[in-house]
Design an enzyme around this catalytic site. Structure first.
Site, PDB file in Angstrom:
ATOM      1  N   HIS A 216       0.815  -1.222   0.000  1.00  0.00           N
ATOM      2  CA  HIS A 216       0.000   0.000   0.000  1.00  0.00           C
ATOM      3  C   HIS A 216       0.843   1.265   0.000  1.00  0.00           C
ATOM      4  O   HIS A 216       0.358   2.342   0.349  1.00  0.00           O
ATOM      5  CB  HIS A 216      -0.977  -0.010   1.180  1.00  0.00           C
ATOM      6  N   THR A 244       3.357  -4.942  -4.800  1.00  0.00           N
ATOM      7  CA  THR A 244       2.393  -5.409  -5.796  1.00  0.00           C
ATOM      8  C   THR A 244       2.427  -4.496  -7.011  1.00  0.00           C
ATOM      9  O   THR A 244       2.778  -3.322  -6.908  1.00  0.00           O
ATOM     10  CB  THR A 244       0.965  -5.441  -5.222  1.00  0.00           C
ATOM     11  N   LYS A 247      -1.891  -2.417  -7.323  1.00  0.00           N
ATOM     12  CA  LYS A 247      -2.552  -1.297  -6.645  1.00  0.00           C
ATOM     13  C   LYS A 247      -2.097   0.011  -7.289  1.00  0.00           C
ATOM     14  O   LYS A 247      -2.549   0.301  -8.387  1.00  0.00           O
ATOM     15  CB  LYS A 247      -2.366  -1.440  -5.141  1.00  0.00           C
ATOM     16  N   THR A 277       2.656 -20.342 -14.086  1.00  0.00           N
ATOM     17  CA  THR A 277       2.990 -19.696 -15.355  1.00  0.00           C
ATOM     18  C   THR A 277       3.356 -18.226 -15.153  1.00  0.00           C
ATOM     19  O   THR A 277       2.756 -17.539 -14.327  1.00  0.00           O
ATOM     20  CB  THR A 277       1.791 -19.838 -16.320  1.00  0.00           C
TER      21      THR A 277
HETATM   22  C1  LIG Z   1      -3.606  -6.553  -1.486  1.00  0.00           C
HETATM   23  C2  LIG Z   1      -2.528  -6.969  -0.522  1.00  0.00           C
HETATM   24  C3  LIG Z   1      -1.623  -7.981  -0.843  1.00  0.00           C
HETATM   25  C4  LIG Z   1      -1.809  -8.844  -2.055  1.00  0.00           C
HETATM   26  O1  LIG Z   1      -1.481  -8.184  -3.229  1.00  0.00           O
HETATM   27  P1  LIG Z   1      -2.208  -8.621  -4.595  1.00  0.00           P
HETATM   28  O2  LIG Z   1      -1.278  -8.132  -5.637  1.00  0.00           O
HETATM   29  O3  LIG Z   1      -3.559  -7.979  -4.590  1.00  0.00           O
HETATM   30  O4  LIG Z   1      -2.315 -10.111  -4.563  1.00  0.00           O
HETATM   31  C5  LIG Z   1      -0.556  -8.214  -0.007  1.00  0.00           C
HETATM   32  N1  LIG Z   1      -0.392  -7.501   1.131  1.00  0.00           N
HETATM   33  C6  LIG Z   1      -1.265  -6.554   1.494  1.00  0.00           C
HETATM   34  C7  LIG Z   1      -1.042  -5.801   2.753  1.00  0.00           C
HETATM   35  C8  LIG Z   1      -2.368  -6.265   0.692  1.00  0.00           C
HETATM   36  O5  LIG Z   1      -3.270  -5.373   1.077  1.00  0.00           O
END
Ligand SMILES: *Cc1c(COP(=O)(O)O)cnc(C)c1O
Length: 403
Positions: A216, A244, A247, A277
């Site tokens: 985040h 990630t 987001k 994959t």
């Molecule tokens: C959303 C989230 C994830 C997972 O990420 P994705 O790419 O959506 O699978 C991991 N850690 C936290 C704190 C998240 O909020």
């Protein structure tokens, strides 16, 4: 066993508690975010999305869409295999280099999602390290918890963001024993931020490695968007940074960044990396374009923070119970699952405002909330409309005011 009856009963219990999940059936409109179309009962209407994790609107950014279209035309749809067996496309290699540069690390490693990155990296590292004990923040995300549990390593939970409690717990173990401290930077439901430097001080004092989930924060904090660790100038102190691409980056996929040897171990031993994959090349190309853009555009981060600060101020001005977030996340306490769902439904039906209710187990019972995520693309008029909508719904349902 009457299987169907069992399934129906489990769902019935969720419905009685008011926490049965109903998905909004949306059609995102590229170029029109935060507007979207919402399908319901055979009707379609335009709504404004106030709870997206596409925090910066990069999911519709022309640089990202152009890169994805070009890559799709050139490379086709899928990667064609796991990374080891024909699936490594040059775009994956470039993206891993770009991510390592973002975090100032030697290497980075891609996964299908952030959830898989946490699950795989933690389960692999904590299993391989001999007799490892894991210290996990009490509010860690499900993906970290699952990774730790799956490793079968000994696990201790320390009080949320509490470096003193962490120190007390670490002190109970011999200095030579392998230890890993797992925590997040921005906690997505409360919007508070970990004292990363303090936690690293404590981890260093007891010889523990650190694992930081910046999901985040990447794209949104730090002068180049490298996360809170970049903002606080502590990135080189963290052993593993996890992020990630789904987001603020606006696409999909997850990764870890750290030393070449650490990434190589997860690459070589992590089931969730080896046996799945590779990301589609067009996804890698979109994420690469997005990260490159975010590195060079601090103004999008300034605008994002300004929007969040403005929304918090406007909510407080009308007496709404805004939780004390220090980030871009704006949660309002409702404190009851059924009322939270009613508030969300009324906002959608009466005002075309979409904010999903957040219930147990995502947050504790009694702390049910509406979680708003203003983006740089929410206008002053959008905020005015939202504030008026909340005033109406809070009065209509008699919801709680700020203490
Ligand atoms: C959303 C989230 C994830 C997972 O990420 P994705 O790419 O959506 O699978 C991991 N850690 C936290 C704190 C998240 O909020």
């Amino acid at each position: 066993m009457e299987y169907e009856r069992f399934f129906a009963e489990r769902i019935g219990a969720l419905k009685r508690e008011g926490r049965y999940r109903v998905f909004a059936d949306l059609e995102r409109q590229a170029g029109r975010f935060p507007r979207a179309l919402c399908h319901r009962d055979g009707e379609v209407r335009e709504i404004t999305v106030w709870c997206s994790n596409d925090y910066l609107g990069m999911g519709q950014h022309p640089a990202v869409l152009d890169a994805m279209r070009a890559a799709l035309g050139r490379y086709g749809a899928g990667a064609g295999g796991t990374r080891n067996i024909s699936g490594t496309n040059h775009g994956h290699v470039l993206l891993e280099r770009e991510l390592a540069d973002w975090h100032g690390t030697e290497a980075a490693l891609l996964f299908g999602s952030g959830w898989i990155a946490n699950m795989t990296a933690l389960s692999t590292l904590c299993r391989l390290l001999p007799d490892c004990v894991v210290f996990s923040d009490a509010k860690n995300h499900n993906s970290m918890i699952e990774g730790i549990v799956h490793s079968k390593a000994e696990k201790r939970i320390f009080a949320h963001n509490d470096a003193d409690d962490l120190a007390r717990q670490l002190a109970a173990y011999p200095r030579e024993r392998a230890k890993l401290v797992a925590f997040e930077s921005v906690y997505s439901m409360d919007g508070d931020i970990a004292p990363i430097a303090r936690l690293c001080d404590v981890a260093d004092a007891y010889g523990a490695m650190t694992f930081l989930d910046e999901v985040h924060a990447v794209g949104m904090y730090g002068s180049r968007g490298g996360g809170v660790a970049e903002r606080d100038a502590v990135a080189e102190r963290v052993t593993v940074i996890q992020g990630t691409l789904a987001k603020a980056v606006g696409v999909v996929g997850g990764y870890i960044a750290g030393s070449a040897a650490m990434c190589d171990v997860v690459r070589s031993f992590g089931s969730g990396f080896i046996f799945s994959t590779a990301l589609p090349p067009a996804v890698a190309a979109g994420a690469l374009a997005s990260v490159r853009f975010l590195k060079q555009h601090p103004e999008i981060r300034e605008r994002h923070q300004e929007r969040a600060a403005t929304l918090k101020r406007r909510f407080r001005e009308i007496g709404l119970p805004v939780l004390p977030s220090v980030s871009h996340i704006v949660p309002i306490l409702v404190g009851d699952a059924v009322l939270c769902k009613h508030a969300s439904d009324a906002l959608m039906e009466r005002h075309g405002v979409y904010v999903q209710p957040i219930n147990y187990p995502t947050v504790e019972r009694g702390s049910e909330r509406l979680r708003f995520t203003p983006t740089p693309l929410h206008s002053d008029a959008d905020i005015d409309h939202l504030v008026a909508a909340l005033r109406d719904v809070w009065t209509q349902l008699g919801l709680r005011a700020a203490a």
